[in-house]
Design an enzyme around this catalytic site. Structure first.
Site, PDB file in Angstrom:
ATOM      1  N   HIS A 100     -22.652  10.932 -12.764  1.00 53.37           N
ATOM      2  CA  HIS A 100     -23.393  12.151 -13.113  1.00 53.37           C
ATOM      3  C   HIS A 100     -22.803  12.811 -14.360  1.00 53.37           C
ATOM      4  O   HIS A 100     -21.611  13.048 -14.426  1.00 53.37           O
ATOM      5  CB  HIS A 100     -23.347  13.160 -11.955  1.00 53.37           C
ATOM      6  CG  HIS A 100     -24.249  12.798 -10.820  1.00 53.37           C
ATOM      7  ND1 HIS A 100     -24.642  13.700  -9.861  1.00 53.37           N
ATOM      8  CD2 HIS A 100     -24.863  11.625 -10.507  1.00 53.37           C
ATOM      9  CE1 HIS A 100     -25.451  13.103  -9.009  1.00 53.37           C
ATOM     10  NE2 HIS A 100     -25.593  11.844  -9.367  1.00 53.37           N
ATOM     11  N   PRO A 110     -14.349  24.107  -0.731  1.00 54.62           N
ATOM     12  CA  PRO A 110     -14.983  22.906  -1.290  1.00 54.62           C
ATOM     13  C   PRO A 110     -15.876  23.146  -2.513  1.00 54.62           C
ATOM     14  O   PRO A 110     -16.275  22.184  -3.164  1.00 54.62           O
ATOM     15  CB  PRO A 110     -15.799  22.371  -0.108  1.00 54.62           C
ATOM     16  CG  PRO A 110     -15.977  23.521   0.816  1.00 54.62           C
ATOM     17  CD  PRO A 110     -14.793  24.395   0.649  1.00 54.62           C
ATOM     18  N   TYR A 126     -26.081  23.618  -7.305  1.00 58.17           N
ATOM     19  CA  TYR A 126     -25.308  24.668  -6.640  1.00 58.17           C
ATOM     20  C   TYR A 126     -26.166  25.937  -6.697  1.00 58.17           C
ATOM     21  O   TYR A 126     -26.577  26.344  -7.786  1.00 58.17           O
ATOM     22  CB  TYR A 126     -23.985  24.918  -7.374  1.00 58.17           C
ATOM     23  CG  TYR A 126     -22.964  23.802  -7.207  1.00 58.17           C
ATOM     24  CD1 TYR A 126     -23.022  22.663  -8.008  1.00 58.17           C
ATOM     25  CD2 TYR A 126     -21.944  23.903  -6.266  1.00 58.17           C
ATOM     26  CE1 TYR A 126     -22.084  21.648  -7.860  1.00 58.17           C
ATOM     27  CE2 TYR A 126     -20.997  22.887  -6.124  1.00 58.17           C
ATOM     28  CZ  TYR A 126     -21.080  21.770  -6.916  1.00 58.17           C
ATOM     29  OH  TYR A 126     -20.150  20.765  -6.765  1.00 58.17           O
ATOM     30  N   LYS A 162     -12.800  19.787  -5.426  1.00 58.57           N
ATOM     31  CA  LYS A 162     -11.479  19.412  -5.948  1.00 58.57           C
ATOM     32  C   LYS A 162     -10.526  18.792  -4.922  1.00 58.57           C
ATOM     33  O   LYS A 162      -9.530  18.177  -5.290  1.00 58.57           O
ATOM     34  CB  LYS A 162     -10.786  20.659  -6.532  1.00 58.57           C
ATOM     35  CG  LYS A 162     -11.363  21.111  -7.852  1.00 58.57           C
ATOM     36  CD  LYS A 162     -10.883  20.245  -8.984  1.00 58.57           C
ATOM     37  CE  LYS A 162     -11.745  20.314 -10.203  1.00 58.57           C
ATOM     38  NZ  LYS A 162     -12.785  19.304 -10.310  1.00 58.57           N
ATOM     39  N   TYR A 165     -14.507  21.304 -13.865  1.00 56.09           N
ATOM     40  CA  TYR A 165     -15.263  20.502 -12.893  1.00 56.09           C
ATOM     41  C   TYR A 165     -14.986  19.008 -13.070  1.00 56.09           C
ATOM     42  O   TYR A 165     -14.814  18.297 -12.076  1.00 56.09           O
ATOM     43  CB  TYR A 165     -16.762  20.792 -13.039  1.00 56.09           C
ATOM     44  CG  TYR A 165     -17.579  20.276 -11.879  1.00 56.09           C
ATOM     45  CD1 TYR A 165     -17.783  21.046 -10.736  1.00 56.09           C
ATOM     46  CD2 TYR A 165     -18.149  18.994 -11.911  1.00 56.09           C
ATOM     47  CE1 TYR A 165     -18.511  20.566  -9.662  1.00 56.09           C
ATOM     48  CE2 TYR A 165     -18.879  18.510 -10.835  1.00 56.09           C
ATOM     49  CZ  TYR A 165     -19.065  19.297  -9.720  1.00 56.09           C
ATOM     50  OH  TYR A 165     -19.786  18.822  -8.657  1.00 56.09           O
TER      51      TYR A 165
HETATM   52  P1  FAD Z   1      -7.282  14.266   5.659  1.00 57.69           P
HETATM   53  O1  FAD Z   1      -8.549  13.659   5.184  1.00 57.69           O
HETATM   54  O2  FAD Z   1      -7.328  15.481   6.497  1.00 57.69           O
HETATM   55  O3  FAD Z   1      -6.464  13.124   6.434  1.00 57.69           O
HETATM   56  C1  FAD Z   1      -5.301  13.405   7.184  1.00 57.69           C
HETATM   57  C2  FAD Z   1      -5.142  12.353   8.265  1.00 57.69           C
HETATM   58  O4  FAD Z   1      -3.959  12.631   9.013  1.00 57.69           O
HETATM   59  C3  FAD Z   1      -6.289  12.382   9.272  1.00 57.69           C
HETATM   60  O5  FAD Z   1      -6.803  11.082   9.444  1.00 57.69           O
HETATM   61  C4  FAD Z   1      -5.658  12.942  10.542  1.00 57.69           C
HETATM   62  O6  FAD Z   1      -6.267  12.435  11.724  1.00 57.69           O
HETATM   63  C5  FAD Z   1      -4.216  12.485  10.391  1.00 57.69           C
HETATM   64  N1  FAD Z   1      -3.257  13.307  11.160  1.00 57.69           N
HETATM   65  C6  FAD Z   1      -3.264  14.641  11.370  1.00 57.69           C
HETATM   66  N2  FAD Z   1      -2.224  15.016  12.115  1.00 57.69           N
HETATM   67  C7  FAD Z   1      -1.526  13.900  12.374  1.00 57.69           C
HETATM   68  C8  FAD Z   1      -0.341  13.646  13.100  1.00 57.69           C
HETATM   69  N3  FAD Z   1       0.315  14.629  13.722  1.00 57.69           N
HETATM   70  N4  FAD Z   1       0.111  12.379  13.168  1.00 57.69           N
HETATM   71  C9  FAD Z   1      -0.548  11.381  12.536  1.00 57.69           C
HETATM   72  N5  FAD Z   1      -1.681  11.553  11.852  1.00 57.69           N
HETATM   73  C10 FAD Z   1      -2.162  12.803  11.755  1.00 57.69           C
HETATM   74  N6  FAD Z   1     -12.920  17.078  -2.068  1.00 57.69           N
HETATM   75  C11 FAD Z   1     -13.329  16.610  -3.276  1.00 57.69           C
HETATM   76  O7  FAD Z   1     -12.490  16.210  -4.090  1.00 57.69           O
HETATM   77  N7  FAD Z   1     -14.664  16.566  -3.634  1.00 57.69           N
HETATM   78  C12 FAD Z   1     -15.624  17.014  -2.797  1.00 57.69           C
HETATM   79  O8  FAD Z   1     -16.818  16.914  -3.113  1.00 57.69           O
HETATM   80  C13 FAD Z   1     -15.220  17.573  -1.525  1.00 57.69           C
HETATM   81  N8  FAD Z   1     -16.131  18.026  -0.645  1.00 57.69           N
HETATM   82  C14 FAD Z   1     -15.722  18.463   0.584  1.00 57.69           C
HETATM   83  C15 FAD Z   1     -16.695  18.930   1.471  1.00 57.69           C
HETATM   84  C16 FAD Z   1     -16.312  19.382   2.735  1.00 57.69           C
HETATM   85  C17 FAD Z   1     -17.370  19.910   3.670  1.00 57.69           C
HETATM   86  C18 FAD Z   1     -14.934  19.351   3.137  1.00 57.69           C
HETATM   87  C19 FAD Z   1     -14.515  19.819   4.516  1.00 57.69           C
HETATM   88  C20 FAD Z   1     -13.970  18.882   2.253  1.00 57.69           C
HETATM   89  C21 FAD Z   1     -14.344  18.445   0.981  1.00 57.69           C
HETATM   90  N9  FAD Z   1     -13.411  17.966   0.074  1.00 57.69           N
HETATM   91  C22 FAD Z   1     -13.818  17.554  -1.181  1.00 57.69           C
HETATM   92  C23 FAD Z   1     -11.993  17.909   0.434  1.00 57.69           C
HETATM   93  C24 FAD Z   1     -11.517  16.525   0.909  1.00 57.69           C
HETATM   94  O9  FAD Z   1     -12.346  16.046   1.929  1.00 57.69           O
HETATM   95  C25 FAD Z   1     -10.064  16.594   1.412  1.00 57.69           C
HETATM   96  O10 FAD Z   1      -9.283  17.190   0.406  1.00 57.69           O
HETATM   97  C26 FAD Z   1      -9.503  15.191   1.761  1.00 57.69           C
HETATM   98  O11 FAD Z   1      -9.998  14.766   3.009  1.00 57.69           O
HETATM   99  C27 FAD Z   1      -7.970  15.205   1.852  1.00 57.69           C
HETATM  100  O12 FAD Z   1      -7.498  13.950   2.285  1.00 57.69           O
HETATM  101  P2  FAD Z   1      -6.127  13.821   3.070  1.00 57.69           P
HETATM  102  O13 FAD Z   1      -5.971  12.356   3.328  1.00 57.69           O
HETATM  103  O14 FAD Z   1      -5.054  14.530   2.341  1.00 57.69           O
HETATM  104  O15 FAD Z   1      -6.338  14.628   4.420  1.00 57.69           O
HETATM  105  C1  DHB Z   2     -20.023  17.679  -2.091  1.00 59.08           C
HETATM  106  C2  DHB Z   2     -19.115  18.556  -1.590  1.00 59.08           C
HETATM  107  C3  DHB Z   2     -18.650  19.569  -2.406  1.00 59.08           C
HETATM  108  O1  DHB Z   2     -17.738  20.425  -1.949  1.00 59.08           O
HETATM  109  C4  DHB Z   2     -19.096  19.721  -3.698  1.00 59.08           C
HETATM  110  O2  DHB Z   2     -18.654  20.742  -4.458  1.00 59.08           O
HETATM  111  C5  DHB Z   2     -19.986  18.828  -4.197  1.00 59.08           C
HETATM  112  C6  DHB Z   2     -20.454  17.798  -3.375  1.00 59.08           C
HETATM  113  C7  DHB Z   2     -20.535  16.604  -1.221  1.00 59.08           C
HETATM  114  O3  DHB Z   2     -20.139  16.524  -0.053  1.00 59.08           O
HETATM  115  O4  DHB Z   2     -21.366  15.816  -1.690  1.00 59.08           O
END
Ligand code: FAD
Ligand code: DHB
Length: 388
Positions: free
Chosen positions: A72, A292, A200, A296, A383
């Site tokens: 995009h 979100p 958005y 980021k 962004y």
């Molecule tokens: P997590 O994905 O939370 O993974 C952590 C893992 O650790 C999990 O599998 C969990 O089960 C495990 N765990 C927890 N506790 C324990 C324990 N005690 N022992 C062992 N394992 C454990 N980011 C973007 O960059 N772009 C986007 O468009 C975007 N959109 C989003 C939309 C939504 C609705 C949400 C909620 C988030 C969004 N994010 C986005 C953020 C992104 O999803 C997170 O930053 C990302 O999941 C972080 O990854 P992580 O592996 O650090 O953590």
């Molecule tokens: C999505 C999530 C976001 O937080 C965002 O800013 C853009 C896209 C998504 O889940 O597609």
């Protein structure tokens, strides 16, 4: 059991770090409290910066991403019934990639399986020990037995609710937090996206976001109350609410269908400082959360993991400098992303406490954004992401 690095958490951060370390020949074990299926079922991020794409390429999982991801060059911002395009590519020379976190996780899981390195799923009561000693360890229960893994380093990739950050003594960690008075209700459906770019939406009824996972699968969000329960939201109620917030031409082309998934996420800004405690390193959501709106979270996680991977690889080559400055390197970017995500959240949402003055200031800022190239460029630069 003994390994070089124990990675706690097999979300995108943990799996990506495992991939980078395995490629460099560093022994590692992943310990995850949930099942692989559960991890894949969480629908989250959709937008990747070029830096995150590069990192996934480096780990060796770029093939499907490049074949199926949607590139995009712009986003749209809508308010007061109008639509305005921010030309990300024209303003910055960079684009973003739309490819779901679920697919990234699936690709990284396949890579992991192929590497032959161990992953323990459904590990119970995970705990970390002796982080300041020469031989830290991670303990967990599985199938009625207690297991201890000794290691050189522990990587806390266990998300916001994980055990690693919680194990750090309170006097060694500083937490900065802001909780927003609303959440996001997300819906995934096999319907064609409303538009070929993300929209958005700022609306008096609350924020809305039109995103996608592919040309046939859409991801939509509406701002909701923190008191809302998912059972209260039928698919029809969701579509009606989204349509009410969209500009008329967009609402007219919205295609609806049954949801594949629906969930509510609270919005929060959070940073833990520093990110290293002896031989324990925090990465990704374990160390920081962004609301979100700026897309980021996963991108920051990828940067942390890139720096941590470099640091650990350097350490085993006798070059400790990168590992020593891990926290400092990450935190500068993290605060930049925190600022941007907070700003975009403030600009786009309806706050329960704000009055007509705040609303008018929001509208003036949106107007400034589309009538000032400098303002649009500032949004676009943040962004698409800072260079690594
Ligand atoms: P997590 O994905 O939370 O993974 C952590 C893992 O650790 C999990 O599998 C969990 O089960 C495990 N765990 C927890 N506790 C324990 C324990 N005690 N022992 C062992 N394992 C454990 N980011 C973007 O960059 N772009 C986007 O468009 C975007 N959109 C989003 C939309 C939504 C609705 C949400 C909620 C988030 C969004 N994010 C986005 C953020 C992104 O999803 C997170 O930053 C990302 O999941 C972080 O990854 P992580 O592996 O650090 O953590
Ligand atoms: C999505 C999530 C976001 O937080 C965002 O800013 C853009 C896209 C998504 O889940 O597609």
């Amino acid at each position: 059991m003994r390994t070089q690095v124990v990675i706690v958490g097999a979300g995108p951060s943990g799996l990506l770090l495992g991939g980078l370390l395995s490629k460099a020949g560093i022994d590692n074990m992943l310990v995850e409290q949930r099942s692989g299926e559960y991890v894949l079922g969480r629908i989250r991020a959709g937008v990747l910066e070029q830096g995150a794409v590069d990192m996934l390429d480096e780990a060796g999982v770029g093939a499907r991403l490049h074949a199926e991801g949607l590139v995009h060059g712009g986003i749209e911002i809508s308010w007061a019934g109008g639509r305005h395009r921010i030309d990300l590519h024209g303003l910055t020379g960079k684009r973003v990639m739309v490819y779901g976190q679920t697919e990234i996780t699936r690709d990284l899981m396949h890579l992991r399986e192929g590497s032959g390195r161990p992953t323990v799923y459904e590990a119970e009561s995970v705990s970390v020990h002796d982080i300041d000693g020469a031989r830290p360890s991670v303990r967990y229960h599985k199938d009625g037995q207690t297991h201890t893994i000794e290691c050189d380093f522990i990587a806390g990739c266990d998300g916001f609710h994980g055990v690693c950050r919680a194990s750090v003594p309170k006097d060694r960690i500083t937490l900065h937090e802001k909780v927003y008075p609303f959440g996001w209700l997300g819906l995934l459906a096999d319907v064609p996206p409303l538009s070929h770019e993300l929209i958005y939406v700022n609306h008096e009824r609350g924020f809305g976001l039109c995103s996608m996972r592919s040309r046939t699968r859409s991801r939509y969000y509406v701002q909701c109350s923190l008191d809302d329960r998912i059972e209260q939201w039928s698919d029809q109620a969701f579509w009606n609410e989204l349509r009410a917030r969209l500009p008329a031409d967009a609402a007219a082309s919205l295609v609806t269908g049954p949801s594949l998934e629906k969930s509510i996420a609270p919005l929060r800004s959070f940073v833990a400082e520093p990110m290293r405690f002896g031989r324990l390193f925090l990465a990704g959501d374990a160390a920081h959360i962004v609301p979100p709106t700026g897309a980021k979270g996963l991108n920051l996680a990828a940067t942390d993991v890139g720096y941590l991977g470099q640091g650990l690889i350097g350490h085993y080559k006798g070059q400790p400098a990168d590992l020593d400055r891990y926290s400092e390197r990450c935190l500068r970017r993290i605060w930049r992303a925190e600022r941007f995500s907070w700003w975009m959240t403030s600009l786009m949402h309806t706050f329960p406490t704000s009055g007509s003055f705040d609303r008018k200031v929001q509208l003036a800022e949106l107007d400034y954004l589309v009538h000032s190239e400098a303002a649009a460029r500032a949004l676009a630069e943040n962004y698409v992401g800072l260079p690594m």
